[in-house]
Design a protein around this motif. Structure first.
Motif, short mmCIF file in Angstrom:
data_model
loop_
_atom_site.label_atom_id
_atom_site.label_comp_id
_atom_site.label_asym_id
_atom_site.label_seq_id
_atom_site.Cartn_x
_atom_site.Cartn_y
_atom_site.Cartn_z
N UNK A 72 41.77 11.05 10.54
CA UNK A 72 41.80 11.71 9.23
C UNK A 72 42.26 10.74 8.15
N UNK A 73 41.60 10.81 6.97
CA UNK A 73 41.96 9.97 5.83
C UNK A 73 43.03 10.66 4.99
N UNK A 74 43.94 9.87 4.42
CA UNK A 74 44.90 10.43 3.47
C UNK A 74 44.24 10.53 2.09
N UNK A 75 45.02 10.94 1.09
CA UNK A 75 44.46 11.19 -0.24
C UNK A 75 43.87 9.93 -0.87
N UNK A 76 44.57 8.82 -0.72
CA UNK A 76 44.10 7.58 -1.35
C UNK A 76 42.77 7.12 -0.77
N UNK A 77 42.59 7.28 0.54
CA UNK A 77 41.34 6.85 1.18
C UNK A 77 40.22 7.88 0.98
N UNK A 78 40.59 9.12 0.71
CA UNK A 78 39.59 10.18 0.54
C UNK A 78 38.97 10.16 -0.85
N UNK A 79 39.74 9.80 -1.86
CA UNK A 79 39.26 9.93 -3.24
C UNK A 79 38.00 9.14 -3.54
N UNK A 80 37.85 7.89 -3.11
CA UNK A 80 36.60 7.17 -3.42
C UNK A 80 35.36 7.85 -2.84
N UNK A 81 35.50 8.47 -1.69
CA UNK A 81 34.36 9.15 -1.06
C UNK A 81 33.99 10.38 -1.87
N UNK A 82 35.00 11.17 -2.26
CA UNK A 82 34.74 12.36 -3.08
C UNK A 82 34.11 11.95 -4.41
N UNK A 83 34.66 10.92 -5.04
CA UNK A 83 34.13 10.45 -6.32
C UNK A 83 32.66 10.05 -6.19
N UNK A 84 32.35 9.31 -5.14
CA UNK A 84 30.98 8.83 -4.95
C UNK A 84 30.02 10.00 -4.73
N UNK A 85 30.43 10.98 -3.94
CA UNK A 85 29.58 12.15 -3.71
C UNK A 85 29.31 12.90 -5.00
N UNK A 86 30.33 13.08 -5.82
CA UNK A 86 30.15 13.75 -7.10
C UNK A 86 29.23 12.95 -8.01
N UNK A 87 29.42 11.63 -8.02
CA UNK A 87 28.57 10.77 -8.86
C UNK A 87 27.10 10.85 -8.45
#
Length: 345
Positions: free
Chosen positions: A32-47
């Motif tokens: 499982x990824x923590x918040x710092x590692x998760x954010x770039x993936x969420x950002x990219x998906x939204x983009x």
């Protein structure tokens, strides 16, 4: 990005749905990824145009909702998202802190909304079929949640067709809100839902969103990944030789195409006529991009044969059949992909 109406509802969702089981805290599971590692993936998906986000209170025992909720609040506006979360699996040791009783459902929706930092979810889903609670009690509670505005729609996941039919009958009989989404497992190595569940959903107007299109990572060809080595469910579900042969077929087709095995496996799911959306649980932005490429990847008849020739029936994958897979035997190859001559352009 492609968008589709989910079932017979008016709700428009992206055909790629961001799965978030891998986001939360590694204290829950080592991959499982923590918040710092998760954010770039969420950002990219939204983009890339994703508006459909899948969560569950069970993921990291609530921490997943907290982490993703904070990330989404930083990155986008709530009304632009379609958030779905699920209820059912144990959130603690208390005897009423699991299942689909009215008590737990009412407590759970408030807990999820608090952790997500929102007043409502777009789809509130049953994580499985609770055989210990009357269906009427469960669906009455979900109907009340919709009427209260805490959820816009309801959905279901991981059950047999007769169990879904029971839910639909009860909703029809009482005039309650009906599910608009069935979230189920489908991939080259597991196709049992093609027999009854997907046709039933098409008939009843439920959108089908698919999780585990890569068979918990098996179809990527990386048999030694952290998840494959630490997630015992992978071995239970996909430990037979037929599943391994299917993974090898995916790799053969991908190698001949010059693309990743993940892209081929995901393309197979997305081309399925009964599938509305596919969940993408990406560890990197590149992994998400393979799913994006799969949206426009066509497969030839010979490629489809190679991907499908090893498949034979097996037990359903659900809470009641773990460890009871039927041994399967593959069909012979029709194209020798291992020795296929590739022209150099």
């Amino acid at each position: 990005m492609e968008y589709i109406k989910l079932g017979r509802s008016g709700l428009s969702v992206s055909r790629l749905c961001l799965g978030t089981m891998n986001m939360g805290t590694p204290d829950w599971k080592p991959w499982i990824f923590d918040e710092a590692r998760s954010e770039p993936i969420v950002r990219h998906a939204l983009d890339q145009g994703v508006n459909f986000i899948d969560l569950a209170d069970f993921y990291s025992t609530g921490v997943g909702e907290e982490v993703v909720g904070r990330i989404l609040k930083r990155l986008t506006r709530r009304h632009e998202l379609v958030l779905t979360t699920k209820v059912g699996y144990a959130m603690g040791q208390d005897v009423n802190n699991a299942g689909h009783s009215r008590k737990h459902i009412m407590d759970a929706i408030d807990g999820s909304l608090s952790r997500l930092g929102t007043d409502y979810v777009d789809i509130y889903m049953l994580h499985y079929f609770d055989t210990t609670t009357p269906v009427e009690e469960t669906m009455d509670a979900l109907n009340d949640i919709v009427r209260s505005g805490k959820a816009r729609y309801i959905g279901v996941s991981t059950m047999t067709t007769w169990q879904l039919a029971k839910i639909m009958q009860v909703c029809e009989r009482h005039g309650w809100a009906r599910p608009i989404n069935m979230q189920l497992q489908l991939n080259c190595a597991y196709r049992e839902e093609e027999r009854e569940m997907i046709p039933y959903c098409q008939d009843q107007g439920l959108g089908v969103s698919v999780f585990s299109p890569l068979a918990r990572g098996l179809l990527t060809g990386d048999f030694n990944s952290t998840r494959n080595q630490t997630d015992f469910f992978t071995q239970q579900m996909y430990g037979d030789e037929a599943s391994l042969e299917i993974a090898r077929s995916v790799h053969r087709v991908a190698r001949a195409r010059g693309v990743s095995a993940a892209q081929i496996a995901q393309a197979w799911v997305l081309r399925h006529t009964g599938v509305a959306c596919m969940l993408v649980g990406a560890d990197t932005t590149a992994q998400f991009d393979s799913a994006l490429a799969a949206l426009s990847t066509d497969l030839s008849d010979d490629e489809l044969y190679e991907l499908e020739r090893n498949y034979t029936p097996c037990d359903l994958i659900n809470d009641y059949t773990a460890g009871k897979r039927i041994p399967r035997v593959a069909r012979p190859a029709r194209v020798d992909y291992d020795n296929l001559h590739l022209e150099v352009v």
